[in-house]
Design an enzyme around this catalytic site. Structure first.
Site, PDB file in Angstrom:
ATOM      1  N   GLU A   1       0.869  -1.177   0.000  1.00 20.90           N
ATOM      2  CA  GLU A   1       0.000   0.000   0.000  1.00 20.90           C
ATOM      3  C   GLU A   1       0.904   1.225   0.000  1.00 20.90           C
ATOM      4  O   GLU A   1       1.786   1.335   0.855  1.00 20.90           O
ATOM      5  CB  GLU A   1      -0.911   0.012   1.231  1.00 20.90           C
ATOM      6  CG  GLU A   1      -1.876   1.181   1.228  1.00 20.90           C
ATOM      7  CD  GLU A   1      -2.772   1.216   2.460  1.00 20.90           C
ATOM      8  OE1 GLU A   1      -3.590   2.152   2.548  1.00 20.90           O
ATOM      9  OE2 GLU A   1      -2.640   0.330   3.325  1.00 20.90           O
TER      10      GLU A   1
ATOM     11  N   ARG B   1       5.973 -13.099   9.818  1.00 21.52           N
ATOM     12  CA  ARG B   1       6.571 -11.809   9.507  1.00 21.52           C
ATOM     13  C   ARG B   1       7.942 -11.691  10.155  1.00 21.52           C
ATOM     14  O   ARG B   1       8.274 -12.388  11.114  1.00 21.52           O
ATOM     15  CB  ARG B   1       5.669 -10.656   9.969  1.00 21.52           C
ATOM     16  CG  ARG B   1       5.473 -10.565  11.468  1.00 21.52           C
ATOM     17  CD  ARG B   1       4.516  -9.449  11.832  1.00 21.52           C
ATOM     18  NE  ARG B   1       5.101  -8.139  11.569  1.00 21.52           N
ATOM     19  CZ  ARG B   1       4.429  -6.997  11.718  1.00 21.52           C
ATOM     20  NH1 ARG B   1       3.161  -7.019  12.074  1.00 21.52           N
ATOM     21  NH2 ARG B   1       5.009  -5.848  11.497  1.00 21.52           N
TER      22      ARG B   1
ATOM     23  N   LYS C   1       4.685   0.740   9.714  1.00 20.97           N
ATOM     24  CA  LYS C   1       4.692   1.976   8.938  1.00 20.97           C
ATOM     25  C   LYS C   1       4.018   3.114   9.704  1.00 20.97           C
ATOM     26  O   LYS C   1       4.431   4.267   9.599  1.00 20.97           O
ATOM     27  CB  LYS C   1       3.987   1.764   7.595  1.00 20.97           C
ATOM     28  CG  LYS C   1       4.876   1.181   6.524  1.00 20.97           C
ATOM     29  CD  LYS C   1       4.262   1.286   5.142  1.00 20.97           C
ATOM     30  CE  LYS C   1       3.052   0.422   4.969  1.00 20.97           C
ATOM     31  NZ  LYS C   1       2.540   0.424   3.578  1.00 20.97           N
TER      32      LYS C   1
END
Length: 569
Positions: free
Chosen positions: A34, A259, A269
């Site tokens: 994104e 992850r 982020k």
């Protein structure tokens, strides 16, 4: 690429089995960021996994921007992501945007309405949250859930035309409000947002939610293996529902992996954006940031990052990796590539009283003793030099082998010098050392008359080049896992806030000493170095020429890693 296919992992085995069984006859993966911030080291793992697997099986990898939230996204982030992927050493086969498919997504949403699988809801975000229930309690139906197909089609079309304000209405999938999987309790799939989109301008005022858009994008692009982090595992039933109920031709398979988490490292982020907005760091590319652009500016190499990610492996687990492991791979990559040179970060002047005044001689030094191909260089030597402040003590402890009154040391590439005297300022600080040198001890002459235990680095004073050295410590002091659920993970209520768990203030754990700025000197031959050139400064570590603050009049060096570590693979 230098990856080794023999290093198997469960995703590789799934792909291999799919091809051998005939379930698939090709492989297409994708990296779908994104564009709402800069990529970090965790994203690097996803990039490397997706591209490496596709490369191994002669497949393709798309770079696709999931740009479904115009309030948070910007073309700056799009450009930075492209640069990061290229810098890591990869090139995409197709470049796409979710916004390329907005019309198709709208049509698929209309199809759901016609099938009785979606409805327009007027509950507020708070009401949707309350109606949704909990992990222990089922949800309850919205009073708008049983609207007719005709009414839903009319309202959804009017939403598109801009007749309603932000938050007035949403489109929800009609699945099961009593499902044990909260993601299936009629998730929001479209919301109203009167905002200008970086790619489509003002064409749209309704935007699909990530959980609805992503599987459609994968299906349109014929993605075979949709590889994502383990947070999305609970969303897989919704992913499969969307593909099936929207009657997409493609049949992507979602596979989750653990992850990447690294000690003392912010891996969100949203939190990284907070550091930038609060002015705690010098932008997204600050060398203390774990962003790919920050790592690049600090001096990390793409080869080191790829080796690090591949060594961490691919599994379902999401344990923490010691940050020293990444530093290990940087050292391994740079030790044969980087020229060895001398820099003094805390200068202390030394006057060699028996060296002729006005004389400057050139001494020979190897650029990298482990790589003879890098050749040799000439460095000046004269009566006055700089050494490190820590390399002199007036009253040293036992086993201190550097300079002190009466002691003799070797100057790297030069001569033996002996401390005869020193000068202090008004505050009692030593500001100058007086030494004598022995001309018979010149480096390279084979002198064996006596030995010394200490070897010091130095810089000749008259031609020394002023330089700024930036030394770093971890930005975050807390090594505990972050209570983090990214906004894109499960936004079932239609608001970003609902998708983020309540968290402690991570800013309380920012290290106030994360960067030290020191002013010293480097060798004369360093005056024309270029941004991003990397060097090993004798006894200090590896440094990178800062591309942001280095100018024709000012050299700035970022510390990459120290020379040694206790870390063992």
């Amino acid at each position: 690429m230098e990856h080794n296919p023999a290093n198997s992992n469960f995703i590789r085995n799934i792909i291999k089995d799919d091809l051998e069984s005939g379930k698939r006859n090709h492989v297409i993966t994708r990296f779908p960021p994104e564009p709402n911030g800069y990529l970090h080291i965790g994203h690097a793992k996803s990039i490397i996994i997706n591209f490496d697997l596709a490369d191994e099986f002669n497949g393709k990898t798309n770079l696709r921007f999931d740009d479904t939230n115009p309030l948070k996204e910007d073309v700056e982030y799009v450009n930075s992501i492209k640069e990061d992927v290229k810098w890591l050493g990869y090139d995409w086969d197709g470049l796409f945007f979710a916004s390329d498919y907005f019309e198709e997504m709208y049509n698929r949403a209309v199809l759901l309405i016609k099938k009785g699988k979606a409805y327009v809801d007027e509950l507020s975000a708070d009401e949707i949250r309350a109606y949704r229930g909990t992990l222990k309690e089922p949800g309850k139906d919205s009073p708008y859930r049983d609207r007719s197909v005709a009414e839903n089609l009319d309202l959804f079309e009017r939403m598109r035309k801009g007749e309603f304000g932000n938050g007035e209405k949403v489109l929800r999938a009609k699945i099961d409000m009593k499902s044990p999987n909260i993601n299936l309790r009629d998730p929001v799939i479209y919301r109203i947002s009167h905002a200008t989109h970086h790619n489509t301008g003002d064409k749209w005022c309704i935007y699909p939610m990530y959980a609805f858009a992503h599987p459609i994008e994968d299906a349109i692009e014929d993605v075979t293996h949709s590889i994502c982090t383990v947070e999305f595992e609970d969303q897989r039933p919704l992913y499969n529902w969307v593909v099936a109920e929207t009657e997409m031709a493609g049949t992507p398979q979602q596979i989750e992996f653990g992850r990447l988490n690294i000690t003392n490292t912010v891996m969100s982020k949203r939190k990284l954006r907070k550091l930038v907005e609060e002015g705690i760091v010098d932008g997204w590319d600050d060398p203390r940031m774990p962003t790919i652009s920050g790592l690049r500016r600090k001096g990390y190499t793409p080869e080191a990052i790829r080796s690090f990610v591949r060594e961490t492996g691919v599994s379902k687990g999401s344990g923490f990796i010691d940050s020293q492991m990444l530093d290990h791979f940087v050292r391994e990559d740079l030790k044969l590539k980087s020229a060895r040179t001398m820099g003094v970060v805390r200068p202390l002047k030394v006057v060699i009283t028996n060296y002729p005044e006005g004389k400057v001689e050139m001494l020979e030094a190897e650029n990298n003793p482990e790589n003879e191909e890098m050749g040799k260089r000439q460095i000046p030597f004269s009566r006055e030099i700089y050494i490190e402040q820590e390399d002199f003590m007036e009253d040293p402890p036992k086993k201190y082998f550097r300079l002190f009154p009466g002691n003799e040391v070797r100057l790297k590439h030069a001569y033996f010098i002996k401390c005869e005297d020193f000068v202090k300022d008004e505050d009692g600080n030593v500001v100058e050392i007086h030494c004598t040198y022995d001309p018979e001890t010149k480096s390279g002459t084979g002198f064996t008359g006596r030995k010394v235990k200490g070897t010091l680095h130095w810089v000749e004073a008259s031609q020394a080049v002023p330089a700024e050295f930036r030394l770093f410590e971890p930005l975050l002091l807390d090594e505990e896992p972050e209570p983090e659920v990214e906004a894109e993970v499960a936004n079932v209520a239609g608001t970003e806030e609902d998708a983020v768990e309540v968290e402690k203030s991570f800013l309380d754990h920012v290290n106030p000493n994360s960067m030290k700025v020191l002013n010293g000197f480097v060798e004369e031959n360093m005056k024309d170095v270029a941004p991003q050139e990397k060097f090993q400064f004798f006894r200090h570590g590896y440094f990178n020429v800062d591309p942001k603050h280095t100018t024709a009049d000012k050299l700035v060096f970022n510390e990459i890693v120290s020379l040694k570590s206790s870390f063992k693979l």
